[in-house]
Design an enzyme around this catalytic site. Structure first.
Site, PDB file in Angstrom:
ATOM      1  CB  THR A 166      -1.007  -0.030   1.191  1.00  0.00           C
ATOM      2  OG1 THR A 166      -1.891  -1.261   1.182  1.00  0.00           O
ATOM      3  CG2 THR A 166      -1.683   1.300   1.568  1.00  0.00           C
TER       4      THR A 166
ATOM      5  NE  ARG B 207      -9.149  -7.069   2.131  1.00  0.00           N
ATOM      6  CZ  ARG B 207      -8.555  -6.330   2.270  1.00  0.00           C
ATOM      7  NH1 ARG B 207      -7.849  -5.464   1.576  1.00  0.00           N
ATOM      8  NH2 ARG B 207      -7.813  -6.153   3.365  1.00  0.00           N
TER       9      ARG B 207
ATOM     10  CG  ASP C 142      -6.059  -0.852   6.476  1.00  0.00           C
ATOM     11  OD1 ASP C 142      -6.101  -1.819   5.579  1.00  0.00           O
ATOM     12  OD2 ASP C 142      -5.099  -0.349   7.153  1.00  0.00           O
TER      13      ASP C 142
HETATM   14  N1  ASP Z   1      -4.073  -2.418   4.477  1.00  0.00           N
HETATM   15  C1  ASP Z   1      -4.204  -2.912   2.866  1.00  0.00           C
HETATM   16  C2  ASP Z   1      -5.446  -3.563   2.811  1.00  0.00           C
HETATM   17  O1  ASP Z   1      -5.824  -4.246   3.908  1.00  0.00           O
HETATM   18  C3  ASP Z   1      -3.186  -3.669   2.298  1.00  0.00           C
HETATM   19  C4  ASP Z   1      -1.669  -3.205   2.530  1.00  0.00           C
HETATM   20  O2  ASP Z   1      -1.514  -2.113   3.506  1.00  0.00           O
HETATM   21  O3  ASP Z   1      -0.932  -3.543   2.018  1.00  0.00           O
HETATM   22  O4  ASP Z   1      -5.978  -3.463   1.784  1.00  0.00           O
END
Ligand code: ASP
Length: 290
Positions: free
Chosen positions: A160, A188, A191
């Site tokens: 992310t 889906r 967060d």
């Molecule tokens: N937090 C992000 C999610 O769950 C994924 C990530 O941080 O890599 O979609």
């Protein structure tokens, strides 16, 4: 006229694999920090710098966000992003967005042009189109995923991007953008687009998270840090570590970046690494992964 110290932090996700070569990302993140520093020093707002930096992170294809996102199990690229303005606590977010190059730009438009905080799915795409945001012509030609299917290791793995900034007026802002976790089901939402979970900014602190989103939602990590600072005497480091410890207790891993209005910075993670870079108020820059 007195002006606040400037500072900013970015992350490129908590998904690095031990032993990997992330030298390109380290150089790229340092360049973005230097560009952001120059913008903040020239008086740009934290909100503008956060959005500009995330647009560049999304467009680079180096992280699992924007161009570098990976597909869900149906082969579609569904992206999430959010933005929050500290002084006003205005927030904007998109979830399950398909067909547009810059989810963070869409999140900003939701914040500034609608009475809503979040638009999702077909409604988010219709709104992005009505705002004239740049569409993706051919997803197969645009996206550059590191893994075209689920990567060869178990569990939900992640990546992310996020940016938080403190401008010379003392305002904080935070933004986060993601392609989500590898192997996610269609529809889906993690967060990242949820204020209080993967993003937060108020007058005290700005936070952007990365990791297994399900646990970051269940621990309300980003707002938990803000509330700890507001209602206890904890330091930023303690508040951040305690919030991340809840993620670990729930069986999740990841990391976060946090920055206070005084210019204090923490970048804890409990994953193998976290792509991250920071400009401290004294001008020092760090860019690192492990
Ligand atoms: N937090 C992000 C999610 O769950 C994924 C990530 O941080 O890599 O979609």
């Amino acid at each position: 006229m007195t002006s606040s110290p400037i500072a900013m932090v970015i992350h490129g996700g908590a998904g690095p694999l031990k032993g990997g070569d992330y030298s390109r990302e380290v150089v790229h993140m340092r360049g973005l920090i230097e560009a952001g520093r120059d913008r903040l020093a020239a008086g740009a707002s934290a909100l503008d710098v956060v959005v500009e930096t995330i647009v560049a992170l999304e467009a680079s294809g180096l992280y699992v966000a924007g161009r570098g996102a990976s597909p869900n199990t149906a082969g579609d690229f569904e992206l999430d992003a959010s933005l929050m303005d500290g002084p006003t606590r205005r927030a904007g977010a998109v979830a399950v967005l398909t067909g547009f190059k810059s989810p963070i730009t869409a999140a900003r438009a939701v914040m500034e042009k609608t009475p809503h905080v979040m638009l999702a799915g077909a409604g988010a795409a219709a709104f992005a189109a009505s705002e004239g945001l740049e569409p993706i012509g051919d997803p197969a030609a645009w996206f550059t995923p590191a893994w075209k299917t689920v990567p060869p290791h178990k569990g939900l793995s992640t990546g992310t991007v996020g940016c938080i900034a403190l401008d010379s007026s003392g305002a904080l802002a935070a933004g986060t953008s993601t392609g989500g976790v590898f192997g996610k089901k269609p529809g889906r939402v993690g967060d990242t687009p949820i204020p209080g979970a993967g993003v937060w900014a108020d007058t005290r602190v700005a936070v952007s998270c990365t990791g297994v989103g399900e646990m970051f939602i269940r621990a309300a990590v980003a707002s938990q840090i803000a509330h700890r600072l507001r209602f206890t005497d904890e330091s930023l480091a303690t508040a951040a570590e305690a919030s991340l410890a809840e993620v670990a207790l729930l069986g999740g891993e990841g990391g976060l970046i946090a920055l206070t209005a005084a210019g204090e910075i923490v970048m804890p993670y409990n994953s193998a690494g976290m792509k991250r870079a920071a400009l401290y108020p004294d001008g020092r820059i760090v860019s690192d992964v492990f």
